[in-house]
Design a protein around this motif. Structure first.
Motif, PDB file in Angstrom:
ATOM      1  N   ASN A  12     -12.989  -2.823   3.759  1.00 56.39           N
ATOM      2  CA  ASN A  12     -11.544  -2.997   3.622  1.00 56.39           C
ATOM      3  C   ASN A  12     -11.017  -3.668   4.885  1.00 56.39           C
ATOM      4  O   ASN A  12     -10.971  -3.044   5.941  1.00 56.39           O
ATOM      5  CB  ASN A  12     -10.855  -1.639   3.446  1.00 56.39           C
ATOM      6  CG  ASN A  12     -11.359  -0.906   2.226  1.00 56.39           C
ATOM      7  OD1 ASN A  12     -11.400  -1.459   1.145  1.00 56.39           O
ATOM      8  ND2 ASN A  12     -11.771   0.339   2.408  1.00 56.39           N
ATOM      9  N   ARG A  16      -9.079  -4.815   8.010  1.00 55.28           N
ATOM     10  CA  ARG A  16      -8.029  -4.122   8.745  1.00 55.28           C
ATOM     11  C   ARG A  16      -6.708  -4.886   8.705  1.00 55.28           C
ATOM     12  O   ARG A  16      -5.639  -4.306   8.885  1.00 55.28           O
ATOM     13  CB  ARG A  16      -8.468  -3.880  10.195  1.00 55.28           C
ATOM     14  CG  ARG A  16      -9.665  -2.923  10.322  1.00 55.28           C
ATOM     15  CD  ARG A  16      -9.404  -1.623   9.562  1.00 55.28           C
ATOM     16  NE  ARG A  16     -10.461  -0.646   9.725  1.00 55.28           N
ATOM     17  CZ  ARG A  16     -11.439  -0.450   8.862  1.00 55.28           C
ATOM     18  NH1 ARG A  16     -11.513  -1.190   7.773  1.00 55.28           N
ATOM     19  NH2 ARG A  16     -12.346   0.477   9.072  1.00 55.28           N
ATOM     20  N   ASN A  73      -5.403  -6.063   6.052  1.00 56.91           N
ATOM     21  CA  ASN A  73      -4.703  -5.508   4.898  1.00 56.91           C
ATOM     22  C   ASN A  73      -3.983  -4.218   5.270  1.00 56.91           C
ATOM     23  O   ASN A  73      -2.852  -3.965   4.839  1.00 56.91           O
ATOM     24  CB  ASN A  73      -5.693  -5.203   3.769  1.00 56.91           C
ATOM     25  CG  ASN A  73      -6.418  -6.438   3.278  1.00 56.91           C
ATOM     26  OD1 ASN A  73      -6.235  -7.540   3.792  1.00 56.91           O
ATOM     27  ND2 ASN A  73      -7.277  -6.246   2.300  1.00 56.91           N
ATOM     28  N   GLU A  74      -4.676  -3.387   6.072  1.00 59.32           N
ATOM     29  CA  GLU A  74      -4.075  -2.119   6.485  1.00 59.32           C
ATOM     30  C   GLU A  74      -2.848  -2.369   7.349  1.00 59.32           C
ATOM     31  O   GLU A  74      -1.832  -1.672   7.232  1.00 59.32           O
ATOM     32  CB  GLU A  74      -5.100  -1.284   7.258  1.00 59.32           C
ATOM     33  CG  GLU A  74      -6.352  -0.938   6.462  1.00 59.32           C
ATOM     34  CD  GLU A  74      -6.027  -0.156   5.200  1.00 59.32           C
ATOM     35  OE1 GLU A  74      -5.261   0.826   5.282  1.00 59.32           O
ATOM     36  OE2 GLU A  74      -6.513  -0.546   4.126  1.00 59.32           O
ATOM     37  N   LYS A  75      -2.920  -3.359   8.226  1.00 56.46           N
ATOM     38  CA  LYS A  75      -1.786  -3.680   9.090  1.00 56.46           C
ATOM     39  C   LYS A  75      -0.586  -4.134   8.267  1.00 56.46           C
ATOM     40  O   LYS A  75       0.557  -3.742   8.525  1.00 56.46           O
ATOM     41  CB  LYS A  75      -2.185  -4.763  10.090  1.00 56.46           C
ATOM     42  CG  LYS A  75      -1.118  -5.103  11.110  1.00 56.46           C
ATOM     43  CD  LYS A  75      -1.616  -6.126  12.128  1.00 56.46           C
ATOM     44  CE  LYS A  75      -0.543  -6.428  13.169  1.00 56.46           C
ATOM     45  NZ  LYS A  75      -1.024  -7.418  14.174  1.00 56.46           N
ATOM     46  N   ARG A  77       1.302  -1.395   6.469  1.00 55.38           N
ATOM     47  CA  ARG A  77       2.080  -0.510   7.330  1.00 55.38           C
ATOM     48  C   ARG A  77       3.330  -1.179   7.895  1.00 55.38           C
ATOM     49  O   ARG A  77       4.047  -0.589   8.709  1.00 55.38           O
ATOM     50  CB  ARG A  77       1.195  -0.002   8.475  1.00 55.38           C
ATOM     51  CG  ARG A  77       0.211   1.053   8.012  1.00 55.38           C
ATOM     52  CD  ARG A  77      -0.935   1.266   8.994  1.00 55.38           C
ATOM     53  NE  ARG A  77      -1.780   2.393   8.621  1.00 55.38           N
ATOM     54  CZ  ARG A  77      -2.671   2.374   7.637  1.00 55.38           C
ATOM     55  NH1 ARG A  77      -2.817   1.282   6.913  1.00 55.38           N
ATOM     56  NH2 ARG A  77      -3.391   3.434   7.363  1.00 55.38           N
ATOM     57  N   SER A 136       5.988   0.106   3.908  1.00 52.88           N
ATOM     58  CA  SER A 136       5.427   1.448   4.058  1.00 52.88           C
ATOM     59  C   SER A 136       6.471   2.555   4.016  1.00 52.88           C
ATOM     60  O   SER A 136       6.134   3.712   3.761  1.00 52.88           O
ATOM     61  CB  SER A 136       4.648   1.545   5.372  1.00 52.88           C
ATOM     62  OG  SER A 136       5.524   1.358   6.479  1.00 52.88           O
ATOM     63  N   THR A 178      -8.855  -2.789  -1.645  1.00 49.87           N
ATOM     64  CA  THR A 178      -7.994  -1.726  -1.138  1.00 49.87           C
ATOM     65  C   THR A 178      -8.834  -0.458  -1.078  1.00 49.87           C
ATOM     66  O   THR A 178      -9.898  -0.403  -1.679  1.00 49.87           O
ATOM     67  CB  THR A 178      -6.771  -1.509  -2.041  1.00 49.87           C
ATOM     68  OG1 THR A 178      -7.211  -1.052  -3.321  1.00 49.87           O
ATOM     69  CG2 THR A 178      -5.977  -2.775  -2.220  1.00 49.87           C
ATOM     70  N   PRO A 179      -8.428   0.555  -0.335  1.00 50.35           N
ATOM     71  CA  PRO A 179      -9.284   1.738  -0.159  1.00 50.35           C
ATOM     72  C   PRO A 179      -9.717   2.352  -1.482  1.00 50.35           C
ATOM     73  O   PRO A 179      -8.954   2.436  -2.434  1.00 50.35           O
ATOM     74  CB  PRO A 179      -8.371   2.699   0.621  1.00 50.35           C
ATOM     75  CG  PRO A 179      -7.470   1.800   1.376  1.00 50.35           C
ATOM     76  CD  PRO A 179      -7.204   0.648   0.453  1.00 50.35           C
ATOM     77  N   ARG A 225      -1.845  -4.559   0.109  1.00 49.51           N
ATOM     78  CA  ARG A 225      -3.228  -4.831   0.513  1.00 49.51           C
ATOM     79  C   ARG A 225      -3.861  -5.906  -0.369  1.00 49.51           C
ATOM     80  O   ARG A 225      -4.554  -6.802   0.127  1.00 49.51           O
ATOM     81  CB  ARG A 225      -4.042  -3.544   0.448  1.00 49.51           C
ATOM     82  CG  ARG A 225      -3.661  -2.508   1.502  1.00 49.51           C
ATOM     83  CD  ARG A 225      -4.469  -1.225   1.317  1.00 49.51           C
ATOM     84  NE  ARG A 225      -4.210  -0.258   2.357  1.00 49.51           N
ATOM     85  CZ  ARG A 225      -3.290   0.708   2.294  1.00 49.51           C
ATOM     86  NH1 ARG A 225      -2.534   0.820   1.203  1.00 49.51           N
ATOM     87  NH2 ARG A 225      -3.136   1.557   3.291  1.00 49.51           N
TER      88      ARG A 225
END
Length: 523
Positions: A107, A109, A111-113, A116, A121, A300-301, A363
């Motif tokens: 995954n 990172r 995408n995670e940023k 958020r 978020s 995505t997770p 994501r």
């Protein structure tokens, strides 16, 4: 004669390493960790809370009368507890996760940023539409790219997972048959023997009778058997393509033609879209409805119970029956169609209270935009290349379930090669844990005896694939050489040794209770 291993310690060839038990239960950097309830911190707390100013008299019968029954931990104890637990789990950030049919890939990172970012978020589904225009625009863009990649005119974003997407697709199909007055006579759904278990379960849940379609010797839908079972009592077929054996359905155009001639709809399980994204558009294959697991194809997770997302793309025939809500744009910006009226007069209803999983949308769109059209095509190409590399490197020692021709995104082996070794698929998988690898998917699909289903995904490098292949070949060689003890007692080096899985499934211990005579829970 001794040699030096990779960390500089002298070793003796063929010597059996002995490891004395440690006094603490820890092993090097791996600390032993008890259940959080088994600690001795019942009389303390890591946080100072002020005494409540009210007397709680307004709570009536809801006032707590017994101790809450939770242990007290300081911040360092809490952090160490969960870090130590995390070290007992395999993770995609630790090594390859070769589960077939699950697409456990890295995954990014980035995408995670993006997920958020403020405005994505921290928004609430009940905010005024004027305050979430950016989020609605993102959903609109995601919808555009999902329909573009699949060649389908409409998409429902709200389904929360693959099985939820199947429910959405079949409910749209049922609504279409109800609108045409055919629902009462079309009560069957045809499902191949190699289908994901959720396919027949979903069809039954919607109220249909499930009829099994046979599989050919080369692992694909038996078109003759399908044709013999199609009729005016069939509502739909459910086919996974590429299928659960890791093979592309060569007769997919004929399957869709026969289905539509019978007046039924073609539902495609899109769990394996990762193998064809950017290469094949399901709409061009005659598909009427298909769910897309965002966590599989668009990184995505995955796992842990969610959050998930399973948008469903729909053909022109089914688009009017898509569930609310959906996003539309106009001169005043973006808005949501949320009720079964006006534009959504034929919608079959709602699948969930709100719009779905905003974090998953963010994501997935980030993944699409960072890859571009050429990158998404390469995702499929590399996933297929990696799977075929594994198949080619292991087929001389392990028996491929369908040896003729290439596979798609996953390589499938059976247990024919283990005959006479007294080693089972389960034994082999347990030994993989000792080598530091999560086992592949075992005993699935059910149409292959002792199945070992391996999906490397596109995110693994050749070096990591070679490391995995080296371990698999070494274990296969040991099994054939009669080193049964290595397998029957495995895993030896995992935090937990081999469990009685049948007993664990039938009589699980889901709740901790204090030892007899203990007063911990009352403190």
């Amino acid at each position: 004669m001794s040699t030096m291993n990779t960390v500089g310690r002298p070793t003796t060839p063929n010597a059996v390493e002995t490891r004395p038990a440690t006094l603490t239960g820890g092993r090097g950097l791996l600390q032993n960790e008890a259940l959080i309830f088994e600690g001795d911190g019942w009389g303390k707390t890591g946080v100072d809370l002020p005494e409540p100013r009210g007397d709680a008299s307004d709570l009536g019968d809801l006032v707590r009368r017994d101790p809450i029954g939770l242990p007290g931990l300081s911040e360092p104890e809490t952090m160490r507890h969960y870090v130590r637990l995390s070290q007992k789990n395999h993770a995609i950030d630790l090594a390859i996760y070769p589960l077939g049919s699950c697409t456990m890939k890295h995954n990014p990172r980035l995408n995670e940023k993006m997920a958020r970012l403020p405005g994505f978020s921290d928004i609430h589904p009940l905010q005024p539409i004027s305050t979430v225009q950016g989020a609605l625009e993102l959903m609109d863009q995601l919808s555009h790219w999902l329909t573009t990649l699949t060649g389908m005119p409409a998409v429902a974003l709200s389904p929360k997972a693959g099985a939820h997407g199947e429910l959405c697709g079949l409910m749209a199909i049922r609504a279409a048959h109800e609108a045409s007055g055919q629902h009462e006579k079309r009560r069957k759904v045809l499902v191949p023997t190699s289908a994901h278990g959720t396919n027949p379960a979903t069809a039954a849940f919607v109220g249909y009778t499930v009829v099994e379609v046979a599989q050919t010797d080369d692992g694909r839908v038996d078109v003759a058997d399908l044709a013999s079972k199609l009729g005016d009592d069939v509502a739909a077929i459910m086919v996974t393509n590429p299928n659960t054996c890791g093979l592309f359905e060569r007769d997919i155009l004929e399957i869709s033609r026969l289905t539509h001639e019978a007046g039924a709809y073609f539902y495609c399980d899109g769990a394996n879209f990762n193998a064809i994204v950017g290469r094949v558009r399901p709409g061009d294959l005659g598909v009427d409805a298909m769910h897309i697991n965002l966590h599989k194809t668009f990184s995505t997770p995955h796992g842990g119970g969610g959050p998930g997302a399973g948008p469903v793309v729909l053909s022109e025939a089914l688009a009017p029956f898509a569930p609310a809500p959906w996003v539309v744009s106009g001169t005043d910006g973006y808005r949501l169609i949320e009720r079964e009226e006006d534009e959504a007069v034929q919608a079959f209803g709602r699948l969930c209270a709100f719009q779905g999983q905003m974090g998953m949308y963010t994501r997935a769109l980030s993944y699409m935009m960072s890859h571009g059209s050429d990158g998404l095509r390469q995702v499929a190409e590399d996933a297929v290349l990696n799977a075929n590399y594994i198949k080619a490197r292991l087929s001389d020692l392990m028996s491929a379930a369908f040896p003729d021709g290439p596979c798609m995104h996953e390589a499938l082996f059976d247990d024919e090669w283990l005959k006479g070794t007294d080693v089972t698929t389960l034994d082999f998988a347990k030994a993989m844990i000792d080598e530091g690898f999560h086992p592949m998917t075992m005993y699935f699909p059910l149409v292959v005896h002792g199945a070992m289903l391996i999906e490397p995904t596109e995110t693994e490098s050749k070096a990591e694939l070679d490391r995995f292949i080296h371990a698999m070949r070494a274990l296969a060689t040991a099994a054939k050489a009669g080193d049964v003890d290595r397998f029957k007692g495995a895993p030896f080096h995992a935090p937990m040794k081999r469990l009685d899985e049948t007993r664990a499934a039938r009589a699980p211990k889901l709740r901790w209770t204090a030892p007899e005579g203990s007063n911990l829970a009352a403190e």
